[in-house]
Design a protein around this motif. Structure first.
Motif, PDB file in Angstrom:
ATOM      1  N   ASP A  87       0.836  -1.206   0.000  1.00 40.68           N
ATOM      2  CA  ASP A  87       0.000   0.000   0.000  1.00 40.68           C
ATOM      3  C   ASP A  87       0.870   1.255   0.000  1.00 40.68           C
ATOM      4  OD1 ASP A  87      -2.341  -1.487   0.011  1.00 40.68           O
ATOM      5  OD2 ASP A  87      -2.552  -1.403   2.186  1.00 40.68           O
ATOM      6  N   ARG A  90       2.219   1.674  -3.468  1.00 37.60           N
ATOM      7  CA  ARG A  90       1.174   2.197  -4.373  1.00 37.60           C
ATOM      8  C   ARG A  90       1.063   3.709  -4.216  1.00 37.60           C
ATOM      9  NH1 ARG A  90      -4.133   0.800  -2.119  1.00 37.60           N
ATOM     10  NH2 ARG A  90      -3.408   2.436  -0.753  1.00 37.60           N
ATOM     11  N   ASP A  91       1.048   4.180  -2.988  1.00 33.36           N
ATOM     12  CA  ASP A  91       0.936   5.617  -2.742  1.00 33.36           C
ATOM     13  C   ASP A  91       2.173   6.366  -3.255  1.00 33.36           C
ATOM     14  OD1 ASP A  91      -1.458   4.994  -1.526  1.00 33.36           O
ATOM     15  OD2 ASP A  91      -0.646   5.115   0.510  1.00 33.36           O
ATOM     16  N   LEU A  93       4.157   5.401  -5.729  1.00 27.68           N
ATOM     17  CA  LEU A  93       4.125   5.385  -7.191  1.00 27.68           C
ATOM     18  C   LEU A  93       3.192   6.456  -7.743  1.00 27.68           C
ATOM     19  CD1 LEU A  93       4.125   1.550  -7.833  1.00 27.68           C
ATOM     20  CD2 LEU A  93       5.906   3.166  -8.507  1.00 27.68           C
ATOM     21  N   ALA A  94       2.103   6.709  -7.049  1.00 25.29           N
ATOM     22  CA  ALA A  94       1.154   7.732  -7.504  1.00 25.29           C
ATOM     23  C   ALA A  94       1.704   9.140  -7.302  1.00 25.29           C
ATOM     24  CB  ALA A  94      -0.167   7.569  -6.764  1.00 25.29           C
ATOM     25  N   ALA A  95       2.560   9.332  -6.310  1.00 24.63           N
ATOM     26  CA  ALA A  95       3.035  10.672  -5.973  1.00 24.63           C
ATOM     27  C   ALA A  95       4.366  11.039  -6.624  1.00 24.63           C
ATOM     28  CB  ALA A  95       3.160  10.793  -4.459  1.00 24.63           C
ATOM     29  N   PRO A  98       6.977  11.122 -13.145  1.00 22.57           N
ATOM     30  CA  PRO A  98       6.852   9.984 -14.073  1.00 22.57           C
ATOM     31  C   PRO A  98       8.104   9.120 -14.234  1.00 22.57           C
ATOM     32  CG  PRO A  98       5.840  11.928 -15.014  1.00 22.57           C
ATOM     33  CD  PRO A  98       6.493  12.360 -13.741  1.00 22.57           C
ATOM     34  N   ALA A 101       8.833   7.266 -10.985  1.00 25.02           N
ATOM     35  CA  ALA A 101       7.772   6.274 -10.777  1.00 25.02           C
ATOM     36  C   ALA A 101       7.948   5.085 -11.701  1.00 25.02           C
ATOM     37  CB  ALA A 101       6.405   6.915 -10.988  1.00 25.02           C
ATOM     38  N   ARG A 105       8.292   1.439 -10.408  1.00 27.85           N
ATOM     39  CA  ARG A 105       7.231   0.538 -10.874  1.00 27.85           C
ATOM     40  C   ARG A 105       7.820  -0.747 -11.461  1.00 27.85           C
ATOM     41  NH1 ARG A 105       4.638   3.961 -13.569  1.00 27.85           N
ATOM     42  NH2 ARG A 105       3.222   4.492 -11.881  1.00 27.85           N
ATOM     43  N   GLU A 109       6.735  -4.200  -9.983  1.00 32.61           N
ATOM     44  CA  GLU A 109       6.038  -5.150 -10.861  1.00 32.61           C
ATOM     45  C   GLU A 109       6.740  -6.501 -10.895  1.00 32.61           C
ATOM     46  OE1 GLU A 109       5.652  -3.107 -14.567  1.00 32.61           O
ATOM     47  OE2 GLU A 109       3.786  -2.121 -13.960  1.00 32.61           O
ATOM     48  N   GLU A 130      -7.703  -4.175  -2.742  1.00 34.62           N
ATOM     49  CA  GLU A 130      -6.654  -4.263  -3.757  1.00 34.62           C
ATOM     50  C   GLU A 130      -6.325  -5.722  -4.023  1.00 34.62           C
ATOM     51  OE1 GLU A 130      -5.366  -1.892  -5.480  1.00 34.62           O
ATOM     52  OE2 GLU A 130      -5.878  -0.087  -4.372  1.00 34.62           O
TER      53      GLU A 130
END
Length: 136
Positions: A87, A90-91, A93-95, A98, A101, A105, A109, A130
């Motif tokens: 979690d 995920r947070d 990666l969103a913040a 690019p 991230a 990622r 992955e 999730e």
């Protein structure tokens, strides 16, 4: 004139009230990506939290047992509280910007693919959760 102590020379932690903060680089990320992670941790998270989350998620995904234990993917951070390492990732990666991230990622992955190979879908799990919360 008396000598100043090393503690008085160190920079103070921003907003955390910590006398000394320690940032950890995420292994496998470029210097620019790690700088972006450090900036994110300075502004929104705890210092070193993303590296700890990657480490915890990697250990829990690979594990020593063949059996996946979902509760082992939780960790507790003294300044940020508890939660799932995935979690937190995920947070982050969103913040992140690019490019940073994308680097993180790729790393996450790869770990997710290992988890998907080692586990199966839990049909009784909450469908709103999730996907990593619905594995067993």
């Amino acid at each position: 004139m008396p000598r100043r102590t090393p503690v008085s020379l160190r920079p103070q932690g921003r907003g955390l009230g910590l006398p000394w903060v320690r940032y950890r680089d995420v292994p496998g990320l470029s210097g620019a990506a790690n700088a972006a992670v450090r900036q994110l941790e300075r502004e929104r998270l705890c210092p070193g939290l993303v590296a700890v989350a990657v480490s915890v998620w990697s250990v829990r995904v690979h594990g020593t047992d063949r059996r996946w234990r979902p509760w082992e993917a939780e960790f507790t951070c003294l300044c940020c509280g508890g939660g799932w390492a995935r979690d937190t990732l995920r947070d982050a990666l969103a913040a992140l910007p690019p490019r940073a991230a994308a680097e993180l990622r790729r790393r996450v992955e790869h770990l997710d693919a290992v988890l998907l190979r080692r586990t199966h879908h839990e049909p009784t799990a909450d469908p709103a959760a999730e996907w990593w919360h619905r594995r067993s």
